[in-house]
Design a protein around this motif. Structure first.
Motif, PDB file in Angstrom:
ATOM      1  N   CYS A  33       0.965  -1.069   0.151  1.00 60.32           N
ATOM      2  CA  CYS A  33      -0.030  -0.039   0.089  1.00 60.32           C
ATOM      3  C   CYS A  33       0.773   1.225   0.004  1.00 60.32           C
ATOM      4  N   CYS A  36       0.249   3.244   3.623  1.00 62.37           N
ATOM      5  CA  CYS A  36       0.793   2.940   5.082  1.00 62.37           C
ATOM      6  C   CYS A  36       1.781   1.516   4.648  1.00 62.37           C
ATOM      7  N   CYS A  80      -4.239  -0.136   0.110  1.00 58.24           N
ATOM      8  CA  CYS A  80      -4.895  -1.377   0.840  1.00 58.24           C
ATOM      9  C   CYS A  80      -6.538  -0.796   0.949  1.00 58.24           C
ATOM     10  N   CYS A  83      -6.905   1.844   3.854  1.00 62.31           N
ATOM     11  CA  CYS A  83      -6.515   3.426   3.513  1.00 62.31           C
ATOM     12  C   CYS A  83      -7.558   3.815   2.331  1.00 62.31           C
ATOM     13  N   ARG A 106       1.868   0.662   8.928  1.00 63.56           N
ATOM     14  CA  ARG A 106       1.393  -0.537   9.428  1.00 63.56           C
ATOM     15  C   ARG A 106       2.577  -1.494   9.291  1.00 63.56           C
TER      16      ARG A 106
HETATM   17 ZN   LIG Z   1      -2.832   0.991   3.623  1.00 64.73          ZN
END
Ligand SMILES: [Zn+2]
Length: 193
Positions: A33, A36, A80, A83, A106
């Motif tokens: 992603c 994140c 993702c 998000c 993350r």
């Molecule tokens: Zn994300």
């Protein structure tokens, strides 16, 4: 005009002078992603292009279509699901940059994937028992991981979300049968003696 592929989007941002702002976590050889850094599930090894195409990431407009944003790689990020759901829909792209900067990183989706497998193992108690029954055998870990890799390769994936929790439980249940089948009777006898 057709939407650019995930690989085309990743490739565009990899070369972009604004990569740090819009895709701070981007690494071409590992789909993740942009906002994140969470990794897409990666059990199967593949070419970078194929892994990006398969990755459970969503194409997200920087400036939404409804506000005039084009379906162009320069206006698309790979996010993702979490998000994508929370990202701003705003006419000024700099709001997206600010949002990405405040997005908590993350550690990796791998940890989440691991936790999902642990939860699946709780629902497939036979697997734990089969594992315990062969744990003391030489090369048991290799044999078990071979069985798992084989079964995971046979599993289907839900579009966009990777393996479902039900698939994980099924994999572990079948693995339990396979492990018991392949357990060596000779060792059992030796243990009893
Ligand atoms: Zn994300």
């Amino acid at each position: 005009m057709t939407m650019p592929s995930k690989w085309e989007i990743a490739h565009y941002w990899d070369k972009s002078p604004r990569r740090r702002d819009f895709a701070p976590h981007l690494q071409l050889d590992e789909p993740c992603c942009f906002a994140c850094g969470s990794f897409a599930e990666r059990w199967k090894r593949d070419t970078p292009q194929a892994s990006w195409q398969r990755a459970s990431l969503e194409r997200s407009h920087v400036v939404p279509q409804s506000l005039g944003g084009p379906d162009d790689a320069s206006n698309l990020l790979l996010l993702c699901r979490a998000c994508h759901r929370e990202s701003p829909d705003w006419r000024d792209p700099e709001q997206m940059v600010r949002w990405i900067a405040t997005r908590d990183e993350r550690p990796s989706q791998e940890l989440e994937t691991f936790m999902a497998w642990l939860a699946a193992a709780e629902r497939a108690p036979d697997f734990g028992e089969a594992l315990a029954s062969v744990a003391s055998e030489e090369g048991a870990a290799e044999r078990v991981s071979e069985i798992l890799r084989d079964l995971i390769g046979q599993a289907g994936t839900h579009f966009g979300v990777g393996y479902s929790q039900g698939t994980r439980v099924a994999v572990l249940q079948v693995a339990a049968d396979e492990i018991s089948k392949r357990a060596r009777p000779a060792d059992r006898g030796a243990e009893e003696a």
